[in-house]
Design an enzyme around this catalytic site. Structure first.
Site, PDB file in Angstrom:
ATOM      1  CB  CYS A 137      -0.936  -0.098   1.223  1.00  0.00           C
ATOM      2  SG  CYS A 137      -1.598   1.700   1.584  1.00  0.00           S
ATOM      3  CD  GLU A 138      -0.163   5.318  -4.111  1.00  0.00           C
ATOM      4  OE1 GLU A 138      -0.832   6.346  -4.124  1.00  0.00           O
ATOM      5  OE2 GLU A 138       0.447   4.694  -5.013  1.00  0.00           O
ATOM      6  CD  GLN A 153      -7.978  -4.470  -4.576  1.00  0.00           C
ATOM      7  OE1 GLN A 153      -7.340  -4.477  -3.434  1.00  0.00           O
ATOM      8  NE2 GLN A 153      -8.942  -5.199  -5.187  1.00  0.00           N
ATOM      9  CG  HIS A 182      -6.147  -3.500   0.960  1.00  0.00           C
ATOM     10  ND1 HIS A 182      -5.598  -2.365   0.139  1.00  0.00           N
ATOM     11  CD2 HIS A 182      -6.799  -4.078   0.333  1.00  0.00           C
ATOM     12  CE1 HIS A 182      -5.900  -2.582  -0.967  1.00  0.00           C
ATOM     13  NE2 HIS A 182      -6.648  -3.607  -1.008  1.00  0.00           N
TER      14      HIS A 182
END
Length: 212
Positions: A95-96, A136, A164
């Site tokens: 996840c950024e 995503q 996540h």
């Protein structure tokens, strides 16, 4: 925007001022001190180099060109023009927003127009985009868009189901929650019957005897 411009946008963009390995390891030591521990103690002494090596694996997608992966195609298909579907491609991404793992599976389908690509290349495209900092929704679109632009099929369908850890192990702490996203292009978007066939194929149980 023409096709050449579209394809160029789908390629990896190298960072011109990328830090050295020594700088990256120093940054890890800083984070260890910030967390409240001593990076010089025995158990953490080699952690910076281990973390950097792990990051090389986690983010290997930045060094991979998804367009090049799809460059080699095959035209001897005896007129085959039905759905090609690759299911349950393992997804390991990050996840950024919180740099926490995204773990799930990807389903990729397309309707060929004169040519097909080796199925391993579809999995490699998923990995090329997955092994980057991601959300995503963007990942789903990137996979579908590059297949659509390079192969020029009659349609592309991509579905991602993933958990996540930015919300299962922190924040709202909701384990067991998964997120589903989809991207439908061409015939899959325009023709309801083709779209239904794709989702029906996703629900079909795999036949035994396919391992090996």
């Amino acid at each position: 925007m023409d096709s050449i411009t579209n394809v160029a946008k789908l390629r990896a963009k190298p960072v011109s001022d990328r830090p050295s390995r020594r700088q990256a390891e120093a940054a890890v030591r800083t984070l260890l001190r910030w967390a409240g521990d001593d990076p010089g103690r025995e158990g953490l002494r080699d952690t910076p180099s281990r973390v950097v090596r792990a990051y090389e694996e986690f983010f290997a997608g930045y060094a991979t060109d998804p367009v090049a992966l799809l460059a080699r195609t095959f035209e001897e298909v005896e007129g085959y023009d039905e759905i090609v579907l690759l299911r349950n491609i393992r997804l390991e991404s990050v996840c950024e927003h919180h740099m926490a793992p995204i773990i799930g599976r990807v389903h990729v389908g397309y309707l060929p127009d004169r040519r097909v690509v080796g199925i391993s290349k579809l999995a490699r495209v998923v990995e090329a985009y997955g092994k980057r900092l991601q959300i995503q929704e963007k990942l789903t679109a990137q996979i579908a868009n590059v297949i659509n632009e390079v192969l020029e099929p009659r349609g592309v369908a991509v579905v991602i189901e993933a958990a996540h850890q930015c919300m299962t192990t922190r924040g709202v702490h909701k384990p067991g929650v998964t997120m589903t996203t989809s991207r439908m292009l061409g015939t899959f978007r325009d023709d309801a019957a083709t779209r239904r066939e794709f989702f029906a194929m996703l629900q079909t149980s795999p036949q035994s005897g396919c391992e090996g």
